[in-house]
Design a protein around this motif. Structure first.
Motif, PDB file in Angstrom:
ATOM      1  N   ARG B 220       0.834  -1.199   0.000  1.00 25.60           N
ATOM      2  CA  ARG B 220       0.000   0.000   0.000  1.00 25.60           C
ATOM      3  C   ARG B 220       0.874   1.258   0.000  1.00 25.60           C
ATOM      4  O   ARG B 220       0.539   2.268  -0.608  1.00 25.60           O
ATOM      5  CB  ARG B 220      -0.931  -0.002   1.214  1.00 25.60           C
ATOM      6  CG  ARG B 220      -2.380   0.090   0.802  1.00 25.60           C
ATOM      7  CD  ARG B 220      -3.296  -0.064   1.985  1.00 25.60           C
ATOM      8  NE  ARG B 220      -3.603  -1.439   2.265  1.00 25.60           N
ATOM      9  CZ  ARG B 220      -3.635  -1.971   3.482  1.00 25.60           C
ATOM     10  NH1 ARG B 220      -3.350  -1.243   4.535  1.00 25.60           N
ATOM     11  NH2 ARG B 220      -3.935  -3.226   3.643  1.00 25.60           N
ATOM     12  N   ALA B 221       2.046   1.163   0.690  1.00 27.96           N
ATOM     13  CA  ALA B 221       2.957   2.314   0.737  1.00 27.96           C
ATOM     14  C   ALA B 221       3.481   2.640  -0.660  1.00 27.96           C
ATOM     15  O   ALA B 221       3.644   3.810  -1.006  1.00 27.96           O
ATOM     16  CB  ALA B 221       4.108   2.043   1.694  1.00 27.96           C
ATOM     17  N   VAL B 222       3.732   1.589  -1.470  1.00 29.91           N
ATOM     18  CA  VAL B 222       4.191   1.820  -2.846  1.00 29.91           C
ATOM     19  C   VAL B 222       3.160   2.655  -3.597  1.00 29.91           C
ATOM     20  O   VAL B 222       3.486   3.639  -4.269  1.00 29.91           O
ATOM     21  CB  VAL B 222       4.407   0.477  -3.580  1.00 29.91           C
ATOM     22  CG1 VAL B 222       4.646   0.707  -5.058  1.00 29.91           C
ATOM     23  CG2 VAL B 222       5.563  -0.273  -2.971  1.00 29.91           C
ATOM     24  N   LEU B 223       1.868   2.274  -3.450  1.00 31.96           N
ATOM     25  CA  LEU B 223       0.804   2.995  -4.151  1.00 31.96           C
ATOM     26  C   LEU B 223       0.652   4.422  -3.616  1.00 31.96           C
ATOM     27  O   LEU B 223       0.460   5.362  -4.392  1.00 31.96           O
ATOM     28  CB  LEU B 223      -0.519   2.236  -4.035  1.00 31.96           C
ATOM     29  CG  LEU B 223      -0.574   0.892  -4.759  1.00 31.96           C
ATOM     30  CD1 LEU B 223      -1.915   0.221  -4.557  1.00 31.96           C
ATOM     31  CD2 LEU B 223      -0.301   1.064  -6.247  1.00 31.96           C
ATOM     32  N   SER B 224       0.753   4.594  -2.289  1.00 28.55           N
ATOM     33  CA  SER B 224       0.634   5.947  -1.723  1.00 28.55           C
ATOM     34  C   SER B 224       1.764   6.834  -2.214  1.00 28.55           C
ATOM     35  O   SER B 224       1.537   7.981  -2.621  1.00 28.55           O
ATOM     36  CB  SER B 224       0.668   5.904  -0.194  1.00 28.55           C
ATOM     37  OG  SER B 224      -0.323   5.081   0.304  1.00 28.55           O
ATOM     38  N   ALA B 225       3.001   6.303  -2.175  1.00 28.63           N
ATOM     39  CA  ALA B 225       4.155   7.091  -2.619  1.00 28.63           C
ATOM     40  C   ALA B 225       3.998   7.462  -4.085  1.00 28.63           C
ATOM     41  O   ALA B 225       4.264   8.604  -4.479  1.00 28.63           O
ATOM     42  CB  ALA B 225       5.438   6.303  -2.402  1.00 28.63           C
ATOM     43  N   ALA B 226       3.516   6.499  -4.886  1.00 29.77           N
ATOM     44  CA  ALA B 226       3.325   6.780  -6.308  1.00 29.77           C
ATOM     45  C   ALA B 226       2.239   7.834  -6.499  1.00 29.77           C
ATOM     46  O   ALA B 226       2.362   8.707  -7.354  1.00 29.77           O
ATOM     47  CB  ALA B 226       2.956   5.500  -7.047  1.00 29.77           C
ATOM     48  N   GLY B 227       1.175   7.754  -5.683  1.00 28.10           N
ATOM     49  CA  GLY B 227       0.099   8.737  -5.770  1.00 28.10           C
ATOM     50  C   GLY B 227       0.606  10.138  -5.495  1.00 28.10           C
ATOM     51  O   GLY B 227       0.297  11.080  -6.224  1.00 28.10           O
ATOM     52  N   LEU B 228       1.413  10.287  -4.429  1.00 23.85           N
ATOM     53  CA  LEU B 228       1.959  11.610  -4.100  1.00 23.85           C
ATOM     54  C   LEU B 228       2.894  12.086  -5.209  1.00 23.85           C
ATOM     55  O   LEU B 228       2.854  13.249  -5.611  1.00 23.85           O
ATOM     56  CB  LEU B 228       2.694  11.557  -2.761  1.00 23.85           C
ATOM     57  CG  LEU B 228       1.783  11.393  -1.547  1.00 23.85           C
ATOM     58  CD1 LEU B 228       2.596  11.208  -0.285  1.00 23.85           C
ATOM     59  CD2 LEU B 228       0.870  12.597  -1.401  1.00 23.85           C
ATOM     60  N   ALA B 229       3.737  11.178  -5.725  1.00 23.16           N
ATOM     61  CA  ALA B 229       4.669  11.562  -6.783  1.00 23.16           C
ATOM     62  C   ALA B 229       3.901  11.955  -8.039  1.00 23.16           C
ATOM     63  O   ALA B 229       4.283  12.879  -8.748  1.00 23.16           O
ATOM     64  CB  ALA B 229       5.635  10.420  -7.085  1.00 23.16           C
ATOM     65  N   PHE B 230       2.784  11.263  -8.294  1.00 23.10           N
ATOM     66  CA  PHE B 230       1.979  11.574  -9.475  1.00 23.10           C
ATOM     67  C   PHE B 230       1.395  12.984  -9.392  1.00 23.10           C
ATOM     68  O   PHE B 230       1.134  13.626 -10.397  1.00 23.10           O
ATOM     69  CB  PHE B 230       0.852  10.548  -9.631  1.00 23.10           C
ATOM     70  CG  PHE B 230      -0.029  10.802 -10.808  1.00 23.10           C
ATOM     71  CD1 PHE B 230       0.431  10.596 -12.095  1.00 23.10           C
ATOM     72  CD2 PHE B 230      -1.321  11.268 -10.637  1.00 23.10           C
ATOM     73  CE1 PHE B 230      -0.373  10.848 -13.186  1.00 23.10           C
ATOM     74  CE2 PHE B 230      -2.135  11.520 -11.727  1.00 23.10           C
ATOM     75  CZ  PHE B 230      -1.657  11.310 -13.002  1.00 23.10           C
ATOM     76  N   LEU B 231       1.180  13.465  -8.145  1.00 20.27           N
ATOM     77  CA  LEU B 231       0.665  14.826  -7.969  1.00 20.27           C
ATOM     78  C   LEU B 231       1.795  15.846  -7.905  1.00 20.27           C
ATOM     79  O   LEU B 231       1.577  17.017  -7.634  1.00 20.27           O
ATOM     80  CB  LEU B 231      -0.171  14.892  -6.688  1.00 20.27           C
ATOM     81  CG  LEU B 231      -1.458  14.073  -6.718  1.00 20.27           C
ATOM     82  CD1 LEU B 231      -2.064  13.993  -5.332  1.00 20.27           C
ATOM     83  CD2 LEU B 231      -2.445  14.690  -7.686  1.00 20.27           C
ATOM     84  N   GLY B 232       3.039  15.381  -8.123  1.00 15.87           N
ATOM     85  CA  GLY B 232       4.170  16.297  -8.095  1.00 15.87           C
ATOM     86  C   GLY B 232       4.667  16.552  -6.689  1.00 15.87           C
ATOM     87  O   GLY B 232       5.376  17.516  -6.433  1.00 15.87           O
ATOM     88  N   LEU B 233       4.283  15.682  -5.744  1.00 24.45           N
ATOM     89  CA  LEU B 233       4.707  15.879  -4.355  1.00 24.45           C
ATOM     90  C   LEU B 233       5.751  14.849  -3.938  1.00 24.45           C
ATOM     91  O   LEU B 233       5.984  14.636  -2.761  1.00 24.45           O
ATOM     92  CB  LEU B 233       3.495  15.801  -3.420  1.00 24.45           C
ATOM     93  CG  LEU B 233       2.457  16.895  -3.646  1.00 24.45           C
ATOM     94  CD1 LEU B 233       1.199  16.607  -2.849  1.00 24.45           C
ATOM     95  CD2 LEU B 233       3.035  18.239  -3.259  1.00 24.45           C
ATOM     96  N   GLY B 234       6.353  14.173  -4.919  1.00 26.35           N
ATOM     97  CA  GLY B 234       7.402  13.213  -4.601  1.00 26.35           C
ATOM     98  C   GLY B 234       8.741  13.907  -4.452  1.00 26.35           C
ATOM     99  O   GLY B 234       8.824  15.132  -4.567  1.00 26.35           O
ATOM    100  N   ASP B 235       9.783  13.130  -4.220  1.00 25.22           N
ATOM    101  CA  ASP B 235      11.137  13.669  -4.120  1.00 25.22           C
ATOM    102  C   ASP B 235      11.590  14.070  -5.533  1.00 25.22           C
ATOM    103  O   ASP B 235      11.760  13.209  -6.391  1.00 25.22           O
ATOM    104  CB  ASP B 235      12.049  12.579  -3.534  1.00 25.22           C
ATOM    105  CG  ASP B 235      13.470  13.093  -3.339  1.00 25.22           C
ATOM    106  OD1 ASP B 235      13.731  14.235  -3.756  1.00 25.22           O
ATOM    107  OD2 ASP B 235      14.282  12.351  -2.777  1.00 25.22           O
ATOM    108  N   PRO B 236      11.772  15.384  -5.800  1.00 26.58           N
ATOM    109  CA  PRO B 236      12.082  15.798  -7.179  1.00 26.58           C
ATOM    110  C   PRO B 236      13.517  15.482  -7.585  1.00 26.58           C
ATOM    111  O   PRO B 236      13.870  15.619  -8.751  1.00 26.58           O
ATOM    112  CB  PRO B 236      11.842  17.311  -7.147  1.00 26.58           C
ATOM    113  CG  PRO B 236      11.988  17.695  -5.729  1.00 26.58           C
ATOM    114  CD  PRO B 236      11.667  16.504  -4.886  1.00 26.58           C
TER     115      PRO B 236
END
Lengths: 321, 293
Positions: B220-236
């Protein structure tokens, strides 16, 4: 009678507690994390006097506890404040978006249940058959899908390659009357199907396992021994009991769905609450954010109450307890 | 040798055979073993990323090339190799999943076990967990990630902080049924300290639930991290599967080049599906009734 009153009072207390908790967590996160709400309204280039005046206008110069108290007091009276970014009441900003999110999530939920229940029943009545294997594999894969990926592929093939459906937004400008409803429905298809594909798995798998258990119970054996047709045993006797965990799932999912729709809404540029939260975060529009979280908390509470009511309809024991 | 020690020995022997029986049943499940294989492969790819592909950066002249011998997964809108992006993305996705689920499990298990063991704590734990589970998790994650600034540490903390209540809910319900068993009373009568009883008697009894919970929380953490990154909130500053999708959407590359989104999506799907299948196979293998047929 007193029992009913006490039960209702307890449920209401719990509902209020849930809303209060969500409001407080949001308030504290917004105020204690690095993003400064003062920056959103006042530019650092202003003269100190003008800045202070602006902050006072929004009540941002007061201590945290006073701000919190004032916010709760306004909230109880139904006042959500004024948007920092657009200078209009928060309720107005949210009401533009709420109908779209409700339309999207409720349609997705209804369709999921409408497809999920028959699929679960078919799988459970022929365990280890082809359809059963298929739903099990499909269920596991469906639960593991990344929502934006599903959305992107539906959009790519059905929207861009085949030109069957619009690729974004909630309606086309310049369309009125009956055509408008058709247009809205067309725009709804892709986001709705992506939400459905992701959710369907958990419903089918839950219903399948509870229904298989129920069909093994004595009352189902008895019903069959009486010579009742199998279809009636499944749909009238077993399914009614097996639907209880599925009902819980609907209640749990609804809150999650309304908030989690932010990803789907982003892929399809759908103007819902989730997308609104994302935009409010990037603009540091704190009043809109708080209002949106109040709204989500209320949705969760209402979903839980609906679940309880459905429980009462399905299971007579709940009504007397 | 005293009788107590002999008794303890026989208990440990029993546990070894139970673990062996589970393992041998697990090995006979083809889906479970394939999933383990996929998971191991992904972890190896993540660890050996520098050996497999050079870190994708800068610009290339071959923009939006379809998959070919030179670029297995094609290239993106800036001419970077998508295969390299997916390989390096595996690294970040797996690191975030491992760290955040470790943290969530640690918090979740401690809270659950303390709650189950001390009834006075449990009413508070139960209420807090219920309230936390009713919070809109993804919007709150977005809020925290955006305000705290996107970085690896933020992502791990945010995901862990919103994942532990689910762990507590699952572990607590199991722990509550275990503390009512007679052997727990017996352990208390021996005069052992609470810490000893929790460590030696309560934790082993809930261990299988924790194992399943680790796998599910991580996926589930993989999906959450991907969700945040998809919104541009991941580690740039580093590649993740979510970031590949984010850039494909932002640049409009996804509208013409299917390969920019297909391969990171598949990588994610493989990781999450294999984790889910492993937890299902483990549950089946542990259950003697399921083992027979």
């Amino acid at each position: 009678m007193t029992q009913v009153v006490r039960f209702t009072a307890r449920r209401l207390g719990r509902a209020l507690l849930t809303v209060w908790f969500a409001v407080t967590v949001t308030f504290l996160l917004l105020r204690l994390l690095p993003g400064d709400p003062a920056l959103a309204v006042a530019s650092p280039n202003m003269t100190p006097a003008a800045r202070l005046e602006l902050l006072r206008q929004y009540g941002l110069d007061q201590p945290l506890l006073v701000q919190y108290g004032k916010y709760l007091w306004e909230l109880v009276q139904g006042n959500l404040g004024i948007s920092f970014a657009r200078q209009v009441p928060v309720s107005e900003v949210l009401m533009e978006r709420l109908p779209w999110t409700l339309l999207l999530t409720f349609t997705a939920l209804l369709l999921t249940v409408a497809v999920g229940i028959p699929l679960g029943v078919l799988a459970a009545t022929r365990p280890r058959g082809f359809l059963d294997r298929f739903t099990q594999v499909g269920g596991v894969i469906g639960q593991s899908l990344f929502v934006p990926s599903v959305g992107i592929f539906l959009l790519f093939f059905l929207g861009l390659k085949l030109h069957l459906l619009p690729i974004g937004g909630s309606y086309s400008p310049g369309v009125y009357g009956a055509a408008w409803y058709l247009d809205v429905a067309k725009h709804l298809v892709l986001p709705c199907v992506s939400l459905m594909l992701v959710q369907l798995g958990s419903y089918v798998l839950t219903l399948r396992s509870t229904l298989i258990d129920a069909l093994g119970e004595d009352y189902c054996v008895l019903a069959r021994a009486k010579g009742m047709p199998n279809r009636k045993v499944v749909w009238k006797h077993a399914l009614r009991n097996a639907l209880l965990p599925t009902t819980t799932l609907v209640g749990l999912q609804l809150g999650y769905l309304v908030g989690g729709a932010v990803l789907t809404e982003t892929v399809f540029a759908y103007p819902g609450i989730g997308r609104g939260i994302y935009e409010a975060v990037t603009q540091l529009d704190f009043p809109v954010l708080q209002g949106a979280f109040v709204l989500l908390a209320v949705t969760v509470v209402l979903a839980n109450m609906l679940t309880d009511l459905t429980y009462g309809v399905l299971d007579p024991r709940v009504r007397t307890a | 040798m005293t009788t107590t020690v002999a008794g303890l020995d026989s208990v440990t022997n029993d546990q070894v055979t139970a673990a062996r029986a589970t393992w041998s049943a697990f090995r006979r499940n083809p889906l479970g073993m394939i999933s383990v294989g996929i998971l191991v492969l992904l972890v190896v790819v993540a660890i050996c990323a520098p050996l497999i592909a050079t870190y994708p950066s800068g610009y290339g002249d071959q923009v939006l090339q379809a998959p070919s011998g030179a670029h297995w997964f094609g290239t993106d809108n800036l001419g970077r190799d998508i295969f390299a992006e997916v390989v390096w993305g595996a690294r970040l996705s797996i690191v975030i999943a491992a760290l955040s689920s470790a943290l969530a499990i640690a918090i979740g298990v401690v809270v659950a076990v303390l709650g189950a063991y001390f009834p006075k704590v449990d009413t508070i734990v139960g209420t807090v967990v219920d309230l936390c589970l009713s919070l809109p998790v993804l919007p709150l994650m977005i809020l925290v990630a955006a305000l705290a600034g996107p970085s690896l540490v933020t992502l791990v903390l945010v995901i862990a902080f919103f994942s532990w209540p689910e762990v507590t809910r699952v572990v607590r319900s199991q722990a509550l049924s275990v503390v009512r068993l007679p052997y727990m009373d017996a352990a208390k009568l021996t005069g052992g300290s609470s810490v000893w009883i929790i460590r030696k008697h309560l934790l082993p009894a809930v261990a299988p639930v924790i194992v399943v919970s680790v796998v599910l929380t991580a996926s589930r953490a993989v999906l959450s991290a991907a969700g945040l990154a998809f919104l541009g909130l991941g580690d740039p500053t580093s590649w993740s599967w979510g970031r590949i999708l984010y850039e494909a959407q932002q640049s409009g590359a996804m509208q013409s080049a299917w390969w920019t989104t297909l391969f990171p999506s598949l990588a994610m799907l493989f990781l999450v599906v294999s984790a889910t299948l492993i937890s299902i196979a483990y549950n089946d293998a542990r259950n003697p009734r399921a083992r027979e047929d």
